[in-house]
Design an enzyme around this catalytic site. Structure first.
Site, PDB file in Angstrom:
ATOM      1  N   ARG A  23      66.792  83.272  72.850  1.00 34.49           N
ATOM      2  CA  ARG A  23      67.336  82.942  74.161  1.00 34.49           C
ATOM      3  C   ARG A  23      68.823  83.277  74.134  1.00 34.49           C
ATOM      4  NH1 ARG A  23      68.072  76.887  76.641  1.00 34.49           N
ATOM      5  NH2 ARG A  23      70.054  77.032  75.499  1.00 34.49           N
ATOM      6  N   TYR A  76      76.260  76.248  81.172  1.00 31.54           N
ATOM      7  CA  TYR A  76      75.152  75.625  80.459  1.00 31.54           C
ATOM      8  C   TYR A  76      74.798  76.421  79.199  1.00 31.54           C
ATOM      9  CZ  TYR A  76      70.762  74.924  78.518  1.00 31.54           C
ATOM     10  OH  TYR A  76      69.806  74.734  77.568  1.00 31.54           O
ATOM     11  N   ASP A  86      68.006  81.014  80.302  1.00 31.20           N
ATOM     12  CA  ASP A  86      67.781  79.771  81.028  1.00 31.20           C
ATOM     13  C   ASP A  86      68.813  79.635  82.150  1.00 31.20           C
ATOM     14  OD1 ASP A  86      67.300  76.306  79.886  1.00 31.20           O
ATOM     15  OD2 ASP A  86      67.196  77.229  81.882  1.00 31.20           O
ATOM     16  N   HIS A 131      68.735  77.268  84.346  1.00 33.88           N
ATOM     17  CA  HIS A 131      68.944  75.811  84.368  1.00 33.88           C
ATOM     18  C   HIS A 131      69.050  75.258  85.780  1.00 33.88           C
ATOM     19  CE1 HIS A 131      70.198  72.029  82.336  1.00 33.88           C
ATOM     20  NE2 HIS A 131      69.527  72.574  81.361  1.00 33.88           N
ATOM     21  N   GLU A 156      64.202  81.363  82.876  1.00 35.83           N
ATOM     22  CA  GLU A 156      63.781  79.956  82.877  1.00 35.83           C
ATOM     23  C   GLU A 156      64.457  79.144  83.962  1.00 35.83           C
ATOM     24  OE1 GLU A 156      64.177  78.180  79.069  1.00 35.83           O
ATOM     25  OE2 GLU A 156      64.346  76.166  79.898  1.00 35.83           O
ATOM     26  N   GLU A 159      60.237  72.125  82.027  1.00 35.19           N
ATOM     27  CA  GLU A 159      60.643  71.153  81.003  1.00 35.19           C
ATOM     28  C   GLU A 159      60.887  69.770  81.600  1.00 35.19           C
ATOM     29  OE1 GLU A 159      64.234  73.300  79.709  1.00 35.19           O
ATOM     30  OE2 GLU A 159      65.302  71.463  80.173  1.00 35.19           O
ATOM     31  N   ARG A 194      56.555  75.040  80.815  1.00 37.67           N
ATOM     32  CA  ARG A 194      57.431  74.505  79.767  1.00 37.67           C
ATOM     33  C   ARG A 194      57.269  73.003  79.528  1.00 37.67           C
ATOM     34  NH1 ARG A 194      61.087  76.167  76.840  1.00 37.67           N
ATOM     35  NH2 ARG A 194      62.853  74.966  77.620  1.00 37.67           N
ATOM     36  N   GLU A 224      59.953  76.528  72.028  1.00 37.81           N
ATOM     37  CA  GLU A 224      61.400  76.429  71.827  1.00 37.81           C
ATOM     38  C   GLU A 224      61.673  75.676  70.546  1.00 37.81           C
ATOM     39  OE1 GLU A 224      63.568  74.647  75.031  1.00 37.81           O
ATOM     40  OE2 GLU A 224      65.506  75.050  74.121  1.00 37.81           O
ATOM     41  N   TRP A 280      72.872  70.509  87.608  1.00 35.73           N
ATOM     42  CA  TRP A 280      73.495  70.818  86.308  1.00 35.73           C
ATOM     43  C   TRP A 280      72.592  71.691  85.477  1.00 35.73           C
ATOM     44  CZ3 TRP A 280      71.830  69.382  81.293  1.00 35.73           C
ATOM     45  CH2 TRP A 280      72.680  69.857  80.289  1.00 35.73           C
TER      46      TRP A 280
END
Ligand code: CS2
Ligand code: MG
Length: 402
Positions: free
Chosen positions: A147, A159, A210, A212, A236, A262, A283, A339, A402
């Site tokens: 990643r 991030y 990612d 995020h 992601e 996630e 995820r 991950e 965030w």
């Protein structure tokens, strides 16, 4: 056999973890991760006050019935706190079942479907030269997937870029720290970074990124299109996924594969995303999506719709969760990637485990159960320390994801 004791253990070997340890009247123990980053004490209280009293005296072999009891019986279904608590009980019961059967849990889930669990590393740096050096470091360690997270010129932080040489941990203050985000600067910069990474490492290294949760669907479509020449394995969390149908718009514009989930805690959070094939990897995790029992259901729905697994595995998911994840990862037919953010030495000491990294794979322990435990005496030396995840604001001060 009956559950005779249930202990909720909060420990902070560098970051907070919550672990549920069940003990049967025969002395067989099982552990489950109950860590929810920034909300650890909420889950500890849910377990202590509302779950543990009802567990004592139950038959630990009745995993499905206990899951239904804790899910339907709660009345207030779903949500990260509830489902993390349910997950911890479920995981500990699978650990016990494996120990009673004398088998590693993956053998109870259908046996091995692959030789090892392919994991991805985390290359991140403030600038592109640093990113290239980090990608080289992970490929040098044998990782088959990496990643890539990068700083963005003009932004003080972003991030996924931690301090060099220390384990990445975003929960950095008791009261949330505040970061600044600028979507335009980000969208302008990221494609250039991946162009350099691809040029340096060639076409075959699996690259991931990612976002995020920070874009709108049309911004995500723009990013996905701009990254298509660099053939990412996945992009992601491009967009917060409460509006699952919002991903239809992204899908109409780009072939860059998408990985989401996630933060999901039940199958209902991703049912439309999976059924309409709006994502390529799901995820969801053992610790936040109701344990092995429920995550297996999510993965089976995914398998019907060409969606592969890609479970979250940051350092705020404990070695107990990672151990459990590896048993599922080894057995399910539609495994994608796992991950893997290695924990600190202090964390590994608190959670002795048998999984090991070799040749870009993680291999779960072959011992009965999950192959992990918690050293309660060592855990007691690390008292809880309040820590929250940051918040994000746009340059004009607007509160952003965030
Ligand atoms: C991230 C996580 O690993 C990831 O993909 O999204 O690091 C996430 O930021 C943390 O787990 C939040 O606690
Ligand atoms: Mg993520």
């Amino acid at each position: 056999m009956r559950i005779a004791d249930a202990r909720v253990i909060v420990t902070c070997p560098g970051r907070n973890f919550v672990t549920l340890k069940l003990v049967t009247d025969d002395g067989v123990t099982g552990v489950g991760d109950a860590t929810l980053n920034g909300r650890e004490l909420a889950v500890a209280a849910y377990l202590t006050d509302h779950v543990v009293p009802a567990l004592i005296g139950r038959d630990p072999a009745r995993i499905e019935d206990t899951w239904q009891y804790l899910y339907r019986g709660a009345y207030w279904r779903r949500g990260p706190v509830t489902m993390t608590a349910v997950a911890a009980v479920d995981t500990a019961l699978w650990d016990i079942k494996g120990k009673v059967a004398g088998l590693p849990v993956y053998q109870l889930l259908g046996g091995r479907s692959r030789e090892g669990v392919t994991v991805y590393g985390h290359a991140s740096a403030a600038d592109t030269d640093g990113v290239l050096a980090e990608v080289a470091r992970f490929t040098g360690q044998g990782y088959r997937a990496v990643r890539v997270q990068t700083g963005v010129p003009g932004l003080p932080t972003t991030y996924g870029v931690g301090k060099p040489g220390i384990v990445y941990e975003p929960a950095d203050a008791a009261i949330p720290s505040e970061a600044v985000w600028d979507t335009e600067r980000y969208l302008d910069h990221v494609p250039r970074v991946f162009a350099r990474v691809r040029a340096e490492f060639g076409p075959h290294l699996k690259l991931l990124h990612d976002v995020h949760h920070r874009l709108t669907p049309i911004e995500a479509a723009r990013l996905g299109k701009s990254l298509e020449p660099h053939a990412l394995t996945w992009l992601e969390d491009p967009v917060p996924a409460e509006l699952q149908e919002g991903y239809r718009l992204i899908r109409r514009h780009t072939t860059t594969p998408l990985a989401v989930g996630e933060v999901f805690n039940t199958i209902w959070d991703c049912e439309l995303l999976i059924r309409e094939q709006l994502i390529d990897y799901v995820r969801a995790t053992v610790v936040h999506a109701g344990g092995i029992t429920h995550l297996r259901r999510i993965f089976d729905l995914a398998a019907l719709h060409h969606v592969r697994t890609g479970s979250h595995g940051a350092t705020d998911l404990s070695p107990v969760c990672l151990s459990a994840a590896l048993h599922l990862d080894l057995a399910v037919p539609n495994f994608g990637l796992q991950e893997y953010m290695p924990h600190s030495e202090a964390t590994d000491a608190v959670f002795p485990h048998g999984y090991r990294f070799a040749d870009g794979y993680l291999h779960p322990a072959e011992t009965p159960g999950l192959g992990v435990d918690i050293d309660e005496e060592l855990a007691a030396r690390y008292p809880y320390q309040a820590a929250s995840l940051p918040v994000n604001r746009l340059p004009d001060g607007t509160l952003h994801s965030w």
